[in-house]
Design an enzyme around this catalytic site. Structure first.
Site, short mmCIF file in Angstrom:
data_model
loop_
_atom_site.label_atom_id
_atom_site.label_comp_id
_atom_site.label_asym_id
_atom_site.label_seq_id
_atom_site.Cartn_x
_atom_site.Cartn_y
_atom_site.Cartn_z
N THR A 42 1.01 -1.29 -0.07
CA THR A 42 0.09 -0.07 -0.24
C THR A 42 0.65 1.33 0.02
O THR A 42 0.37 2.20 -0.31
CB THR A 42 -0.78 -0.08 1.14
OG1 THR A 42 -0.18 0.15 2.34
CG2 THR A 42 -1.65 -1.18 1.24
N CYS A 46 2.40 2.86 9.41
CA CYS A 46 1.22 3.07 10.37
C CYS A 46 2.00 2.87 11.88
O CYS A 46 3.01 2.51 11.98
CB CYS A 46 0.33 1.61 10.12
SG CYS A 46 -0.28 1.49 8.66
N CYS A 80 -4.97 5.36 11.26
CA CYS A 80 -4.32 5.42 12.54
C CYS A 80 -3.55 6.88 12.80
O CYS A 80 -3.11 7.11 14.00
CB CYS A 80 -3.19 4.17 12.73
SG CYS A 80 -1.55 4.26 11.69
N ASP A 451 17.82 16.10 48.97
CA ASP A 451 16.57 16.08 49.52
C ASP A 451 16.30 15.25 50.50
O ASP A 451 16.65 13.87 50.68
CB ASP A 451 15.66 15.49 48.33
CG ASP A 451 14.19 15.93 48.65
OD1 ASP A 451 13.59 16.89 48.40
OD2 ASP A 451 13.74 14.68 49.23
#
Length: 496
Positions: A42, A46, A80, A451
């Site tokens: 195609t 995706c 998508c 800390d």
């Protein structure tokens, strides 16, 4: 006409094709953005979560980035929408220079001066940056920039009503003609056709409201995130209520109200923006992604931290911890100064007083949101007497504001060592504040080792001094900031 895609390059083999195949067939959202699937029959690429019928394995190639797939000749899928991907994991795809470069490109730095400007910000050559991108992303910096430009334009087409000419220039296209030709080539549709299709699918919403879906790789511990941000929400500027985060921000030259919440059943947050100005929306979406650390790859980070057998018992099985970010470097620095050696509640109260006293007032329909946080200009010479802030801290806040105004201080996290140095040159700011600010700005290896909450944490395993804790934390690089979240969670809330 779209050319035939090239065969997969060696870069498409940097990831395990068997793992990618399983993730593709199961549509595993944890892999969204970690690779892209290109279908040779195609010619499209995706996301792993694409809902279309899975193509045959022999017709599929895998790429580590959307830019690599695009450079090989594939075009983005309309179903998508690769532009909605959780994104290439900034800090897990090779050297930190790659991640920092990706962040700069996402923030639009390449539009200011091209690849050379990005490389200069990182303190490396353009040639070295190109080599890093080819080695770890399978594409050139220019290909990454072009792909980002296309993705930004596609989102603006689908999710806003900006004039198409404004979309073209906002996304970085040099001309409307080039913009139209690119979309016709890649999508076989004009930008106008794509917008008409998007409007048919888009739900009706109030005028001057924009909605964006911000994808992430699951899991995400939303409760922990807003549990951190809630007690630190500056009164009048931001609110955490009912599992939703709201705040006032500057969008261009105008104020905007944003609301961030989870999307039921989806690995995404929803960001709603109410503003009269539709420009800078994608920059705001990118900043929101950073604030909620949506680019993190929690599975990879957990595997790394779990190598330390003493830390492993404190890591949740569903490790969805994120490092809570900040909207603005100056704002979080002021907040860190106010939080020195006092409780979270007290520091939040002081921040609210400063915002009310010096911030620009805004009329909104959201109860409790009344002011924008003050700019450096507003605080450089502000009279903060009578607000409960000590004289020494007032001097430090003014010094930071003045340093930002005259250009001596920039909150550019591309080179964190420079940020550490610049901050610590200001009287009243030490290593703890500098590391904490860098951590909140998205530096994944920042670690405020002095800390008190980290030192008292049950997960610190007897490290009672900052030096001892730093030695133990060497095993946690380059994700010490995430280890700090684990330590804080084993102790309680951090003290800042």
């Amino acid at each position: 006409m779209q050319t035939s895609p090239s065969p997969p390059s060696q870069h498409s083999l940097r990831i395990d094709p068997d793992v990618c195949e399983r993730a593709r067939l199961s549509r595993d959202a944890r892999f969204d953005g970690r690779f892209f699937t290109a279908v040779r029959t195609t010619g499209v690429y995706c996301r792993p979560v694409c809902p279309v019928r899975a193509p045959k394995r022999e017709n599929v190639s895998y790429f580590v980035s959307a830019a690599a797939a695009a450079e090989a000749g594939f075009r983005p899928c309309l179903r998508c929408r690769p532009e909605l991907s959780a994104g290439t994991p900034d800090w897990s795809n090779g050297p930190t220079a790659v991640g920092r470069a990706l962040r700069l490109i996402a923030e639009g730095a390449a539009e200011e001066g091209g690849v050379g400007h990005v490389a200069d910000r990182l303190g490396i050559t353009s040639r070295h940056l190109s080599r890093l991108f080819h080695d770890h992303l399978g594409a050139s910096p220019l290909a990454v920039i072009r792909t980002r430009r296309l993705h930004v334009a596609k989102r603006l087409i689908d999710e806003t009503d900006l004039r198409l000419a404004d979309v073209a220039f906002a996304a970085g296209f040099g001309s409307v003609r080039r913009f139209n030709a690119t979309f016709q080539e890649l999508y076989a549709r004009s930008p106008g056709e794509l917008r008409r299709n998007a409007r048919r699918l888009r739900p009706t919403r109030p005028e001057e409201e924009f909605v964006f879906r911000l994808s992430y790789r699951p899991p995400l511990d939303w409760r922990s995130l807003i549990g951190f941000l809630g007690p630190r929400a500056t009164p009048g500027v931001e609110i955490v209520r009912g599992g939703r985060y709201r705040r006032l921000v500057r969008l261009g030259e105008r104020p905007a109200v944003i609301e961030v919440s989870t999307v039921k059943g989806k690995p995404a947050l929803e960001m709603r923006v109410r503003s009269e100005d539709s420009s800078h929306l994608l920059q705001l979406a990118e900043r929101t992604r950073r604030v909620f650390d949506l680019g993190a790859d929690p599975q990879l980070i957990r595997r790394h931290l779990a190598r330390d057998p003493r830390l492993r018992p404190w890591l949740p099985r569903r490790f969805g911890s994120r490092v809570p970010g900040a909207w603005d470097g100056f704002e979080v620095t002021v907040r860190a100064i106010l939080g020195q050696q006092i409780s979270v509640k007290a520091a939040t109260t002081l921040a609210g007083r400063i915002a009310s006293h010096c911030g620009d007032p805004v009329v909104t329909d959201c109860e409790g949101l009344t002011h924008l946080f003050p700019t450096p200009d507003a605080l450089a010479d502000a009279n903060l007497d009578g607000l409960g802030v000590t004289g020494r801290r007032i001097e430090t806040i003014r010094a930071v504001a003045g340093a930002v105004c005259d250009g001596r201080l920039s909150f550019d996290i591309a080179r964190p060592e420079r940020l550490f140095e610049s901050l610590q040159q200001i009287p009243g700011i030490g290593a703890w504040t500098a590391q904490y600010v860098a951590m909140r700005l998205g530096e994944p290896d920042a670690f405020p080792s002095s800390d008190l909450g980290l030192l008292k944490s049950r997960a610190s395993e007897g490290a009672t001094t900052p030096r001892e804790l730093e030695e133990r934390a060497e095993a946690w690089r380059p994700w010490r900031a995430y280890a700090a979240i684990v330590l804080w969670n084993s102790y309680g809330d951090p003290t800042s």
